[in-house]
Design a protein around this motif. Structure first.
Motif, PDB file in Angstrom:
ATOM      1  N   ARG A  39     -24.494  36.256 -17.922  1.00 49.24           N
ATOM      2  CA  ARG A  39     -24.678  34.910 -17.382  1.00 49.24           C
ATOM      3  C   ARG A  39     -25.067  35.002 -15.920  1.00 49.24           C
ATOM      4  O   ARG A  39     -24.812  36.020 -15.251  1.00 49.24           O
ATOM      5  N   LEU A  40     -25.658  33.938 -15.400  1.00 50.92           N
ATOM      6  CA  LEU A  40     -26.115  33.935 -14.006  1.00 50.92           C
ATOM      7  C   LEU A  40     -25.239  33.090 -13.089  1.00 50.92           C
ATOM      8  O   LEU A  40     -25.521  33.003 -11.895  1.00 50.92           O
ATOM      9  N   GLY A  41     -24.223  32.446 -13.641  1.00 46.91           N
ATOM     10  CA  GLY A  41     -23.363  31.612 -12.808  1.00 46.91           C
ATOM     11  C   GLY A  41     -22.109  31.227 -13.551  1.00 46.91           C
ATOM     12  O   GLY A  41     -21.853  31.657 -14.686  1.00 46.91           O
ATOM     13  N   ASN A  42     -21.305  30.386 -12.894  1.00 52.16           N
ATOM     14  CA  ASN A  42     -20.063  29.919 -13.506  1.00 52.16           C
ATOM     15  C   ASN A  42     -20.363  28.910 -14.603  1.00 52.16           C
ATOM     16  O   ASN A  42     -21.350  28.167 -14.542  1.00 52.16           O
ATOM     17  N   ILE A  43     -19.502  28.871 -15.594  1.00 54.30           N
ATOM     18  CA  ILE A  43     -19.701  27.943 -16.696  1.00 54.30           C
ATOM     19  C   ILE A  43     -18.807  26.726 -16.532  1.00 54.30           C
ATOM     20  O   ILE A  43     -17.817  26.750 -15.799  1.00 54.30           O
TER      21      ILE A  43
ATOM     22  N   PRO B 201     -20.418  38.792 -19.006  1.00 53.03           N
ATOM     23  CA  PRO B 201     -20.285  39.239 -17.612  1.00 53.03           C
ATOM     24  C   PRO B 201     -21.353  38.612 -16.724  1.00 53.03           C
ATOM     25  O   PRO B 201     -22.418  38.193 -17.200  1.00 53.03           O
ATOM     26  N   LEU B 202     -21.056  38.566 -15.438  1.00 56.00           N
ATOM     27  CA  LEU B 202     -21.954  37.944 -14.464  1.00 56.00           C
ATOM     28  C   LEU B 202     -23.011  38.935 -13.996  1.00 56.00           C
ATOM     29  O   LEU B 202     -22.699  40.078 -13.669  1.00 56.00           O
TER      30      LEU B 202
ATOM     31  N   LYS C 165     -38.853  30.599 -12.149  1.00 51.54           N
ATOM     32  CA  LYS C 165     -38.196  31.527 -11.235  1.00 51.54           C
ATOM     33  C   LYS C 165     -37.039  30.879 -10.498  1.00 51.54           C
ATOM     34  O   LYS C 165     -36.011  31.519 -10.250  1.00 51.54           O
ATOM     35  N   SER C 166     -37.194  29.605 -10.122  1.00 53.86           N
ATOM     36  CA  SER C 166     -36.144  28.938  -9.349  1.00 53.86           C
ATOM     37  C   SER C 166     -34.868  28.779 -10.157  1.00 53.86           C
ATOM     38  O   SER C 166     -33.788  28.572  -9.595  1.00 53.86           O
ATOM     39  N   GLN C 167     -34.969  28.859 -11.486  1.00 53.90           N
ATOM     40  CA  GLN C 167     -33.801  28.707 -12.338  1.00 53.90           C
ATOM     41  C   GLN C 167     -33.266  30.049 -12.844  1.00 53.90           C
ATOM     42  O   GLN C 167     -32.320  30.089 -13.619  1.00 53.90           O
ATOM     43  N   SER C 168     -33.891  31.137 -12.402  1.00 56.34           N
ATOM     44  CA  SER C 168     -33.537  32.444 -12.946  1.00 56.34           C
ATOM     45  C   SER C 168     -32.814  33.298 -11.912  1.00 56.34           C
ATOM     46  O   SER C 168     -32.471  32.857 -10.819  1.00 56.34           O
ATOM     47  N   VAL C 169     -32.616  34.544 -12.279  1.00 51.38           N
ATOM     48  CA  VAL C 169     -31.810  35.461 -11.489  1.00 51.38           C
ATOM     49  C   VAL C 169     -32.572  35.941 -10.252  1.00 51.38           C
ATOM     50  O   VAL C 169     -33.806  36.032 -10.260  1.00 51.38           O
ATOM     51  N   ALA C 170     -31.834  36.256  -9.198  1.00 46.22           N
ATOM     52  CA  ALA C 170     -32.448  36.840  -8.004  1.00 46.22           C
ATOM     53  C   ALA C 170     -33.033  38.206  -8.341  1.00 46.22           C
ATOM     54  O   ALA C 170     -32.477  38.955  -9.136  1.00 46.22           O
TER      55      ALA C 170
ATOM     56  N   ILE D  88     -29.837  39.879 -21.567  1.00 45.53           N
ATOM     57  CA  ILE D  88     -30.304  38.587 -22.077  1.00 45.53           C
ATOM     58  C   ILE D  88     -29.499  37.496 -21.380  1.00 45.53           C
ATOM     59  O   ILE D  88     -28.263  37.510 -21.412  1.00 45.53           O
ATOM     60  N   PHE D  89     -30.196  36.556 -20.742  1.00 47.55           N
ATOM     61  CA  PHE D  89     -29.478  35.526 -19.991  1.00 47.55           C
ATOM     62  C   PHE D  89     -30.242  34.213 -19.963  1.00 47.55           C
ATOM     63  O   PHE D  89     -31.466  34.171 -20.094  1.00 47.55           O
TER      64      PHE D  89
END
Length: 528
Positions: free
Chosen positions: A39-43, A60-61, A300-305, A6-7
């Motif tokens: 998470r998908l990036g740094n906070i 975790p990332l 999609k542009s805001q989500s995970v690869a 979940i992210f």
């Protein structure tokens, strides 16, 4: 089945991180114990302040949603030590229906791989060539159902020979196999051989001497055959140029390797290089995909690869509809509220559940963050009602917490680089064939923001990443408005979007505080 990830979106803000944490907690309460927040990036400093203040760990990332070996079910054959006789290794293979097994040390780290072909070659060599034999008395006793009559345990080596006479016992070296008869134990104990095996020696007695003597109930033919199968697997297994994979490897890359290799199965190692299983081509056919739930975004542009390879189970969001597509129906909940966490908190209530006080305080902080302490035009009565419900559960003063959060953020911004400030809460959009980027920072007051350095960073980023338009919003709670920085050729964009003639940059717009409800709809009307 694997984890349920979940992210929130890339460059996550407080609402995005807390929505993932709180929804994973709700899922676990409802019985989905494999749900986990990532998470998908740094906070940013605000989110870190909230997590640390209320005792929560940083999720975790997750860098890709592509399928990894951890997501599929692979074989779990038993590993063998290098001292295991090849006869036992073959029995293990037969029992488990596999054609190879990993050979490991006492810590489970890979030493080599033994295949059925390796055992067949070693066994045939033992039939036709008894020279160069290497084993150990423990392995010999194991396979021969034998007992030790004389000498000390240890390694044995040399040619395997059959002794027909007493003279043979006196001169032969290596491993000597003889038929038991009365009194032969003493002769065997004095033999120059490395080891003497006495066959059909049911009545053999203990003796003293230098030579190792083993008594077996088997005849000489069977003893010779089993002896050759007592070779430790460490002597025949492959140890060089091993093809192995890590649990985190992507199946796309694994498939490419398997198609160019001749072996049937390959060890999978964890981060400590310990063997956790084996994989073969069959595992990569119709394998399971990563199961994911998107919160606080649906573009999609805001989500995970690698999102296209994942199985999207649910989306919980409060933004406009984006471009995420799924192959199967799934649960989608989208509400026009100020915070995704508001929706998730209401789902606790709908399921007759109450979050723990610490979780309630964390969720309250997320709502305060995304609604700018109820000052944002996106804030609804539902946001306020849910927020004060959470405040009651956690015994928290909501307005005081909001002011403390935003003042803390203003202080922490002083130590950040322009790039770090710009990407605190940044989102990318596609509009009318254009690439648009909008970043936002919300603080108590903006006297700590170096807008000149951020503008310089934006000008470089525009060219490097080929954006058409970049905007940065510095939203001040005290002034209840936003200072805008702009990069791009379309200089009159703000004038067309907000009906405001901007004579200089940066510029301030009173009452504009929401990117989602005020800025993006206005830009959309101009660009689409």
């Amino acid at each position: 089945m694997g984890k349920l990830y979940i992210f929130g979106h890339l460059n996550p803000d407080t609402d995005s991180i807390v929505a993932a944490i709180s929804y994973a907690n709700l899922k676990q309460k409802l019985g989905e114990t494999d749900a986990c927040a990532v998470r998908l990036g740094n906070i940013g400093p605000e989110t870190m302040y909230v997590l640390q203040s209320f005792g929560f760990e940083l999720p975790p990332l997750l860098t890709s949603a592509k399928t990894q070996l951890t997501d599929i079910v692979f074989d779990m054959p038993p590993c063998v030590s290098e001292d295991t006789p090849i006869r036992r290794v073959w029995e293990i293979m037969s029992t488990n229906g596999v054609m190879s097994v990993p050979v490991t040390d006492d810590e489970g780290r890979l030493l080599g791989i033994c295949t059925a072909g390796d055992i067949a070659n070693a066994t045939l060599r033992g039939v036709f060539d008894h020279s160069g034999f290497v084993s150990g008395t423990r392995n010999l006793c194991d396979l021969l159902s034998g007992r030790f009559l004389c000498g000390t345990e240890g390694a044995v080596s040399g040619d395997i020979q059959l002794a027909q006479t007493n003279e043979d016992l006196r001169r032969m070296k290596g491993v000597v196999i003889a038929q038991w008869r009365d009194g032969i134990e003493n002769l065997a104990a004095a033999s120059p051989a490395d080891c003497v095996i006495l066959c059909q020696a049911h009545n053999a007695k203990q003796t003293n001497g230098v030579c190792r003597v083993i008594a077996t109930p088997y005849d000489m033919y069977k003893a010779a055959r089993l002896s050759s199968q007592s070779v430790p697997v460490g002597h025949i297994c492959a140890r060089k140029n091993l093809v192995t994979f890590k649990t985190g490897d992507y199946t796309d890359d694994v498939t490419k390797t398997l198609l160019t290799s001749r072996f049937r199965s390959y060890p999978i190692l964890n981060e400590e290089n310990r063997v956790v299983g084996t994989i073969s081509r069959i595992h990569l056919i119709n394998h399971a995909r990563k199961r994911v739930i998107l919160v606080d975004h649906n573009e999609k542009s805001q989500s995970v690869a690698g999102l296209e390879q994942a199985e999207i189970r649910e989306i919980i969001d409060h933004h406009r509809l984006g471009d995420v597509q799924t192959g199967m129906p799934m649960f989608f909940r989208n509400e026009p509220v100020g915070s995704t966490t508001t929706i998730i908190a209401s789902m606790y209530s709908e399921n007759k559940l109450v979050p723990e006080p610490a979780m309630a305080k964390l969720m309250l902080a997320a709502i305060l963050s995304d609604t700018v302490a109820f000052r944002s035009p996106t804030c609804t009565e539902k946001d306020k009602r849910i927020a004060y419900w959470l405040a009651d559960i956690s015994e928290t003063d909501a307005p005081e917490l909001g002011e403390r959060m935003f003042r803390s953020l203003s202080d922490k911004l002083k130590g950040l680089t322009p790039q770090q400030v710009f990407f605190q809460d940044f989102k990318e959009y596609g509009m009318g064939g254009r690439k648009i980027g909008v970043g936002q920072i919300t603080c108590w007051q903006a006297d700590t923001i170096d807008t000149a350095s951020i503008q310089e960073h934006m000008d470089k980023l525009l060219v490097k990443e080929r954006f058409d338009v970049l905007l940065f919003m510095v939203t001040e709670i005290i002034k209840e408005g936003t200072t805008f920085l702009h990069a791009g050729d379309d200089r009159d964009l703000i004038w067309r979007a907000f009906g405001t003639n901007v004579s200089s940059e940066p510029f301030f717009l009173t009452g504009v505080m929401s990117r989602k409800k005020q800025v993006m709809p206005a830009l959309s009307r101009c660009l689409i």
